[in-house]
Design a protein around this motif. Structure first.
Motif, PDB file in Angstrom:
ATOM      1  N   GLU A 199       0.828  -1.208   0.000  1.00 44.79           N
ATOM      2  CA  GLU A 199       0.000   0.000   0.000  1.00 44.79           C
ATOM      3  C   GLU A 199       0.863   1.259   0.000  1.00 44.79           C
ATOM      4  O   GLU A 199       0.556   2.246  -0.681  1.00 44.79           O
ATOM      5  CB  GLU A 199      -0.916  -0.013   1.225  1.00 44.79           C
ATOM      6  CG  GLU A 199      -1.861   1.170   1.297  1.00 44.79           C
ATOM      7  CD  GLU A 199      -2.757   1.135   2.525  1.00 44.79           C
ATOM      8  OE1 GLU A 199      -3.454   2.143   2.771  1.00 44.79           O
ATOM      9  OE2 GLU A 199      -2.756   0.109   3.235  1.00 44.79           O
ATOM     10  N   ALA A 200       1.965   1.219   0.750  1.00 41.27           N
ATOM     11  CA  ALA A 200       2.845   2.388   0.828  1.00 41.27           C
ATOM     12  C   ALA A 200       3.547   2.663  -0.499  1.00 41.27           C
ATOM     13  O   ALA A 200       3.789   3.825  -0.850  1.00 41.27           O
ATOM     14  CB  ALA A 200       3.880   2.188   1.930  1.00 41.27           C
ATOM     15  N   VAL A 201       3.869   1.599  -1.246  1.00 36.69           N
ATOM     16  CA  VAL A 201       4.540   1.793  -2.540  1.00 36.69           C
ATOM     17  C   VAL A 201       3.703   2.666  -3.465  1.00 36.69           C
ATOM     18  O   VAL A 201       4.226   3.478  -4.230  1.00 36.69           O
ATOM     19  CB  VAL A 201       4.836   0.426  -3.200  1.00 36.69           C
ATOM     20  CG1 VAL A 201       5.310   0.607  -4.631  1.00 36.69           C
ATOM     21  CG2 VAL A 201       5.880  -0.327  -2.401  1.00 36.69           C
ATOM     22  N   GLU A 202       2.396   2.515  -3.389  1.00 38.79           N
ATOM     23  CA  GLU A 202       1.514   3.291  -4.257  1.00 38.79           C
ATOM     24  C   GLU A 202       1.424   4.758  -3.832  1.00 38.79           C
ATOM     25  O   GLU A 202       1.045   5.611  -4.630  1.00 38.79           O
ATOM     26  CB  GLU A 202       0.113   2.675  -4.252  1.00 38.79           C
ATOM     27  CG  GLU A 202       0.065   1.273  -4.840  1.00 38.79           C
ATOM     28  CD  GLU A 202      -1.340   0.711  -4.837  1.00 38.79           C
ATOM     29  OE1 GLU A 202      -2.208   1.285  -4.140  1.00 38.79           O
ATOM     30  OE2 GLU A 202      -1.574  -0.287  -5.523  1.00 38.79           O
ATOM     31  N   LYS A 203       1.759   5.038  -2.582  1.00 31.63           N
ATOM     32  CA  LYS A 203       1.609   6.399  -2.063  1.00 31.63           C
ATOM     33  C   LYS A 203       2.918   7.183  -2.089  1.00 31.63           C
ATOM     34  O   LYS A 203       2.917   8.393  -2.325  1.00 31.63           O
ATOM     35  CB  LYS A 203       1.085   6.354  -0.628  1.00 31.63           C
ATOM     36  CG  LYS A 203      -0.314   5.774  -0.498  1.00 31.63           C
ATOM     37  CD  LYS A 203      -0.765   5.749   0.957  1.00 31.63           C
ATOM     38  CE  LYS A 203      -2.161   5.188   1.101  1.00 31.63           C
ATOM     39  NZ  LYS A 203      -2.596   5.131   2.522  1.00 31.63           N
ATOM     40  N   VAL A 204       4.027   6.527  -1.825  1.00 29.38           N
ATOM     41  CA  VAL A 204       5.320   7.221  -1.751  1.00 29.38           C
ATOM     42  C   VAL A 204       5.683   7.765  -3.124  1.00 29.38           C
ATOM     43  O   VAL A 204       5.638   7.047  -4.132  1.00 29.38           O
ATOM     44  CB  VAL A 204       6.415   6.275  -1.229  1.00 29.38           C
ATOM     45  CG1 VAL A 204       7.785   6.948  -1.305  1.00 29.38           C
ATOM     46  CG2 VAL A 204       6.109   5.856   0.204  1.00 29.38           C
ATOM     47  N   ASP A 205       6.045   9.057  -3.195  1.00 34.10           N
ATOM     48  CA  ASP A 205       6.329   9.704  -4.475  1.00 34.10           C
ATOM     49  C   ASP A 205       7.802  10.016  -4.687  1.00 34.10           C
ATOM     50  O   ASP A 205       8.149  10.810  -5.552  1.00 34.10           O
ATOM     51  CB  ASP A 205       5.501  10.990  -4.609  1.00 34.10           C
ATOM     52  CG  ASP A 205       5.631  11.907  -3.391  1.00 34.10           C
ATOM     53  OD1 ASP A 205       6.376  11.555  -2.454  1.00 34.10           O
ATOM     54  OD2 ASP A 205       4.987  12.971  -3.390  1.00 34.10           O
ATOM     55  N   ASN A 206       8.666   9.382  -3.910  1.00 29.60           N
ATOM     56  CA  ASN A 206      10.110   9.495  -4.134  1.00 29.60           C
ATOM     57  C   ASN A 206      10.587   8.171  -4.737  1.00 29.60           C
ATOM     58  O   ASN A 206      10.452   7.119  -4.115  1.00 29.60           O
ATOM     59  CB  ASN A 206      10.830   9.785  -2.820  1.00 29.60           C
ATOM     60  CG  ASN A 206      12.339   9.840  -2.974  1.00 29.60           C
ATOM     61  OD1 ASN A 206      13.007   8.821  -2.902  1.00 29.60           O
ATOM     62  ND2 ASN A 206      12.876  11.020  -3.185  1.00 29.60           N
ATOM     63  N   ARG A 207      11.110   8.208  -5.949  1.00 33.04           N
ATOM     64  CA  ARG A 207      11.419   6.981  -6.688  1.00 33.04           C
ATOM     65  C   ARG A 207      12.418   6.068  -5.968  1.00 33.04           C
ATOM     66  O   ARG A 207      12.183   4.852  -5.899  1.00 33.04           O
ATOM     67  CB  ARG A 207      11.915   7.345  -8.087  1.00 33.04           C
ATOM     68  CG  ARG A 207      12.153   6.139  -8.983  1.00 33.04           C
ATOM     69  CD  ARG A 207      10.923   5.275  -9.097  1.00 33.04           C
ATOM     70  NE  ARG A 207      11.157   4.111  -9.948  1.00 33.04           N
ATOM     71  CZ  ARG A 207      10.387   3.044  -9.949  1.00 33.04           C
ATOM     72  NH1 ARG A 207       9.342   2.971  -9.132  1.00 33.04           N
ATOM     73  NH2 ARG A 207      10.641   2.039 -10.773  1.00 33.04           N
ATOM     74  N   PRO A 208      13.538   6.556  -5.457  1.00 32.58           N
ATOM     75  CA  PRO A 208      14.445   5.645  -4.749  1.00 32.58           C
ATOM     76  C   PRO A 208      13.774   4.926  -3.571  1.00 32.58           C
ATOM     77  O   PRO A 208      14.018   3.729  -3.353  1.00 32.58           O
ATOM     78  CB  PRO A 208      15.569   6.575  -4.263  1.00 32.58           C
ATOM     79  CG  PRO A 208      15.560   7.694  -5.229  1.00 32.58           C
ATOM     80  CD  PRO A 208      14.126   7.901  -5.576  1.00 32.58           C
ATOM     81  N   LEU A 209      12.917   5.634  -2.851  1.00 29.84           N
ATOM     82  CA  LEU A 209      12.254   5.009  -1.711  1.00 29.84           C
ATOM     83  C   LEU A 209      11.138   4.076  -2.156  1.00 29.84           C
ATOM     84  O   LEU A 209      10.825   3.099  -1.468  1.00 29.84           O
ATOM     85  CB  LEU A 209      11.731   6.082  -0.762  1.00 29.84           C
ATOM     86  CG  LEU A 209      12.830   6.933  -0.114  1.00 29.84           C
ATOM     87  CD1 LEU A 209      12.231   7.986   0.803  1.00 29.84           C
ATOM     88  CD2 LEU A 209      13.804   6.053   0.663  1.00 29.84           C
ATOM     89  N   GLN A 210      10.524   4.354  -3.294  1.00 35.00           N
ATOM     90  CA  GLN A 210       9.590   3.392  -3.872  1.00 35.00           C
ATOM     91  C   GLN A 210      10.296   2.072  -4.158  1.00 35.00           C
ATOM     92  O   GLN A 210       9.797   0.987  -3.831  1.00 35.00           O
ATOM     93  CB  GLN A 210       8.976   3.938  -5.161  1.00 35.00           C
ATOM     94  CG  GLN A 210       7.858   4.947  -4.963  1.00 35.00           C
ATOM     95  CD  GLN A 210       7.299   5.410  -6.295  1.00 35.00           C
ATOM     96  OE1 GLN A 210       8.023   5.477  -7.299  1.00 35.00           O
ATOM     97  NE2 GLN A 210       6.024   5.728  -6.332  1.00 35.00           N
ATOM     98  N   LEU A 211      11.451   2.178  -4.814  1.00 30.08           N
ATOM     99  CA  LEU A 211      12.221   0.978  -5.133  1.00 30.08           C
ATOM    100  C   LEU A 211      12.668   0.253  -3.867  1.00 30.08           C
ATOM    101  O   LEU A 211      12.703  -0.981  -3.834  1.00 30.08           O
ATOM    102  CB  LEU A 211      13.438   1.347  -5.985  1.00 30.08           C
ATOM    103  CG  LEU A 211      13.161   1.815  -7.408  1.00 30.08           C
ATOM    104  CD1 LEU A 211      14.455   2.236  -8.086  1.00 30.08           C
ATOM    105  CD2 LEU A 211      12.475   0.715  -8.208  1.00 30.08           C
ATOM    106  N   LEU A 212      13.001   1.032  -2.844  1.00 26.69           N
ATOM    107  CA  LEU A 212      13.431   0.425  -1.587  1.00 26.69           C
ATOM    108  C   LEU A 212      12.305  -0.415  -0.982  1.00 26.69           C
ATOM    109  O   LEU A 212      12.538  -1.538  -0.508  1.00 26.69           O
ATOM    110  CB  LEU A 212      13.869   1.516  -0.608  1.00 26.69           C
ATOM    111  CG  LEU A 212      14.470   1.035   0.721  1.00 26.69           C
ATOM    112  CD1 LEU A 212      15.752   0.251   0.475  1.00 26.69           C
ATOM    113  CD2 LEU A 212      14.721   2.217   1.648  1.00 26.69           C
TER     114      LEU A 212
END
Length: 225
Positions: A199-212
């Protein structure tokens, strides 16, 4: 369509890409500011004289318009209204013309000043992010230092300058970035479910942290962006 699972290595590659982009932003901004500084040092007496002339002409025209209006309203019975009325219209047209010219000169200068301020602010914000976010994040991931990652999340919430820098260069919402780091550390400690991470992956808008966060998901649960 199959996409390979993100790894910490791919996260670090994305961080390095972001750092290069921010450094390029700094260099472009600094070069632009040096160019503007050089232009300001060049003598431009004609622009200053034109500005003063337009202000004086506008004041004189408005003053004449006001006097003509008073003259017509007080002595309309003595002096014919037609000539005075025509004069007032002419003065009004001249005044509007001067106002238009002043706006033509003023607005580009105003936009230039704002652009220069934005360039300076973006350069400072980019430097701050490289030094206080991406470089420490890369180091913490290389060392697998969850304590450092948690401390970075704290800093994103407590340091208004760092948070503002993220917003200025559009690197995402600092609160969501902090949440992503907390979630990553908590998941590794066994305190967060896969559903929360997905669920958080869909909300986080910083690409490196999405990948993390994506690196925590199993292959079938990966989210493709």
């Amino acid at each position: 369509m199959y996409m390979p699972e993100p790894t910490v290595g791919s996260v670090i590659s994305e961080i390095e890409k972001r750092m290069k982009r921010l450094q390029a932003m700094v260099e472009i901004a600094e070069e632009s500011l040096r160019f503007e500084e050089g232009r300001r040092k060049a003598p431009k007496p004609s622009q200053g004289n034109m500005w003063t002339y337009l202000i004086t002409a506008l004041a004189w025209t408005l003053g004449g318009l006001f006097i003509l209006y008073l003259f017509r309203s007080r002595y309309s019975g003595v002096v014919g209204g037609a000539p005075t009325g025509v004069s007032i219209v002419v003065y009004a047209i001249i005044a509007l013309g001067i106002v238009a010219v002043l706006l033509f000169y003023y607005l580009p200068r105003r936009r230039g000043a704002v652009e220069e301020f934005d360039l300076d602010e973006r350069a400072r914000a980019a430097k701050l992010l490289i030094k206080n976010l991406y470089a420490p994040l890369k180091e913490a991931l290389l060392e697998d230092n969850d304590t450092a990652l948690g401390a970075m999340a704290d800093k994103l919430l407590e340091d208004p300058l760092l948070a503002h820098a993220m917003e200025v260069v559009r690197e995402g919402d600092p609160r969501l970035a902090a949440y992503a780091l907390y979630l990553y550390v908590s998941f590794k400690s066994g305190n967060v479910s896969l559903e929360d991470v997905a669920e958080a992956v869909e909300k986080v808008d910083n690409r490196p942290l999405q990948l993390l966060l994506e690196s925590l998901l199993p292959e079938e649960g990966s989210i493709i962006l």
